[in-house]
Scaffold this motif. Structure first.
Motif, PDB file in Angstrom:
ATOM      1  N   CYS A  24       0.793  -1.157   0.031  1.00 37.58           N
ATOM      2  CA  CYS A  24      -0.158   0.011  -0.033  1.00 37.58           C
ATOM      3  C   CYS A  24       0.876   1.416   0.006  1.00 37.58           C
ATOM      4  O   CYS A  24       0.432   2.361  -0.067  1.00 37.58           O
ATOM      5  CB  CYS A  24      -1.088  -0.063   1.217  1.00 37.58           C
ATOM      6  SG  CYS A  24      -2.046  -1.453   1.409  1.00 37.58           S
ATOM      7  N   ASN A  31      -4.889  -4.927   1.804  1.00 40.18           N
ATOM      8  CA  ASN A  31      -3.349  -5.057   1.803  1.00 40.18           C
ATOM      9  C   ASN A  31      -2.915  -6.394   1.131  1.00 40.18           C
ATOM     10  O   ASN A  31      -3.463  -7.042   0.984  1.00 40.18           O
ATOM     11  CB  ASN A  31      -2.749  -4.656   3.340  1.00 40.18           C
ATOM     12  CG  ASN A  31      -3.470  -5.674   4.365  1.00 40.18           C
ATOM     13  OD1 ASN A  31      -3.782  -6.765   4.087  1.00 40.18           O
ATOM     14  ND2 ASN A  31      -3.913  -5.205   5.403  1.00 40.18           N
ATOM     15  N   VAL A  46      -8.177   0.101  -1.467  1.00 40.79           N
ATOM     16  CA  VAL A  46      -7.027   0.562  -2.015  1.00 40.79           C
ATOM     17  C   VAL A  46      -6.846   0.087  -3.428  1.00 40.79           C
ATOM     18  O   VAL A  46      -7.102  -1.189  -3.668  1.00 40.79           O
ATOM     19  CB  VAL A  46      -5.660  -0.087  -1.264  1.00 40.79           C
ATOM     20  CG1 VAL A  46      -4.426   0.267  -2.184  1.00 40.79           C
ATOM     21  CG2 VAL A  46      -5.612   0.277   0.217  1.00 40.79           C
TER      22      VAL A  46
END
Length: 453
Positions: free
Chosen positions: A67, A409, A425
């Protein structure tokens, strides 16, 4: 098979149904989010090396960028602040601050954590530190890893340095996250780093992890640590699939291997006799005085809970194929197991305050018009808060709840295929988007029951 039913998540539950000092937070770990794997003097961890093994990671990925939290620290700290949480649980990368696990310390790595601590405190968020979330320096693994008793000494040195540097800013400290995972998945089954398949090595590693915990707790107290100290274990109720003697015997043994093998030394100064007998010649070498050291008094026990485990003596039991609701990991959604687990520990052990240090779920999220409507995850979190509340009503002393995870993640051997985050993300752009679960948590922490009514 036990059926501990819970109220439907539509039952009203508000922040002020918990004690005023109950800690609310989110959690991550260094290797899963930081990236910057080879920058600013960081040394390789066992996970950096494991990712290089063909097919070890299902999507062929690694943690080199993850990330990119190392470079997006301020962005992520602002995100955490938006959530209205009290605490942020993160791990320190041992090879980032001491590249080979021994010898020279890395000032650039330490400076990163200075910025992290200061950034949290500036925003009014308590730093909840984990010293070891699986990323052992590779150089120590080359000398035997956790099966080598010298690694215990290196870990204590590491703990002492972290206290010397950051002790004035630490709000709470976990020594090890899930030692069972490091020992069993990493050293016996070989599906996690370091990829060993040796039961005797795994058993010895488990003992040294516990020993290093106890010695680190003693060393930190001797150094004047005023913050709470504990350890985080991944625990799960073991339910026999049938009433047969064979299924119950297998469930009892599996309970011993996962729960009692770690809880008994921590709180009873002994290893469970049934598991010791099961290990036979693979049982670890335990020196005189080790069990007294392991049982150094702690201030809290961290519990990481995701699901129960159904045990069959004949063949593995699969939740999905048996019609149970599951997450994207294939894990049964069973919040009642958390109540059962917390009450059982409260009854069986003299445990101080317990924290749920990890709880969350992976689902197949879809980003549509910059929103992720992850109703299943929101419901999962609500149900598990109800489960904690139910345990507290039965006299269990709970100190807090930390959602796993803040961010989507690197999910270990699953690579980037599984998303646990309440914040989405985009790994191509590193853009962060609060999912509906994050917006729900934010709102939950902002209001009282009176405001909801």
């Amino acid at each position: 098979m036990p059926n501990h039913s819970l109220p439907n998540s539509s039952v009203s539950l508000a922040k002020d149904h918990f004690p005023s000092d109950f800690v609310w937070g989110v959690a991550t770990s260094a290797f899963q989010i930081e990236g910057a794997a080879k920058l600013d003097g960081k040394g390789p961890s066992i996970w950096d090396e494991f990712c290089q093994i063909p097919k070890a990671i299902s999507d062929g990925s690694n943690g080199d960028v993850a990330c990119d939290h190392y470079h997006l620290l301020e962005t992520d700290l602002d995100l955490i602040e938006q959530l209205n949480v009290d605490a942020y649980r993160f791990s320190i990368s041992w090879p980032r601050v001491r590249p080979t696990g021994a010898g020279q310390w890395n000032e650039a790595g330490l400076a990163f954590y200075d910025r992290l601590f200061d950034g949290l405190l500036k925003r009014g968020i308590k730093p909840y530190v984990t010293l070891n979330h699986w990323d052992l320096p590779a150089a120590l693994q080359h000398q035997g890893g956790w099966a080598n008793r010298e690694t215990v000494e290196r870990f204590v040195e590491y703990a002492q340095l972290i206290h010397a540097r950051f002790g004035d800013r630490i709000a709470s400290l976990v020594t090890h996250n899930e030692p069972w995972v490091m020992a069993t998945l990493g050293n016996e089954l070989g599906i996690f780093a370091p990829g060993m398949k040796d039961r005797a090595i795994a058993a010895q590693a488990s003992h040294h992890l516990l020993l290093s915990h106890g010695l680190a707790v003693r060393a930190l107290r001797a150094a004047g640590a005023a913050y709470p100290l504990g350890i985080a274990l991944n625990l799960s109720p073991m339910h026999a699939v049938t009433a047969s003697a064979e299924d119950h015997a297998k469930a009892r043994l599996e309970d011993g291997k996962l729960l009692r093998w770690y809880m008994d030394p921590l709180f009873k100064k002994s290893y469970p006799a049934d598991v010791w007998s099961h290990l036979g010649a693979d049982a670890p070498t335990v020196l005189q005085g080790d069990l007294d050291l392991i049982a150094a008094p702690i201030d809290f026990l961290g519990i990481n809970y995701y699901s129960r485990t159904i045990i069959s003596a004949e063949q593995p039991w699969d939740a999905k194929s048996n019609g149970k609701p599951v997450t994207d990991m294939g894990w049964e959604i069973y919040p009642a197991g958390l109540t059962e687990l917390l009450v059982r520990i409260h009854q069986d052990y003299q445990v101080p305050t317990m924290f749920v240090t990890e709880n969350g779920a992976a689902f197949k999220d879809q980003l549509i018009n910059n929103r992720i409507h992850d109703l299943e995850r929101t419901d999962y979190l609500k149900q598990h808060l109800l489960a904690i509340h139910a345990a507290m009503q039965q006299g269990v002393n709970m100190g807090g709840y930390l959602v796993w995870s803040l961010l989507d993640n690197f999910e270990w051997a699953c690579g980037y295929e599984k998303r646990f985050g309440i914040v989405h993300v985009d790994y191509q752009t590193q853009r962060r988007t609060l999912k509906d679960s994050a917006l729900w948590y934010q709102d939950f922490l902002r209001h009282s029951s009176k405001e909801h009514s």
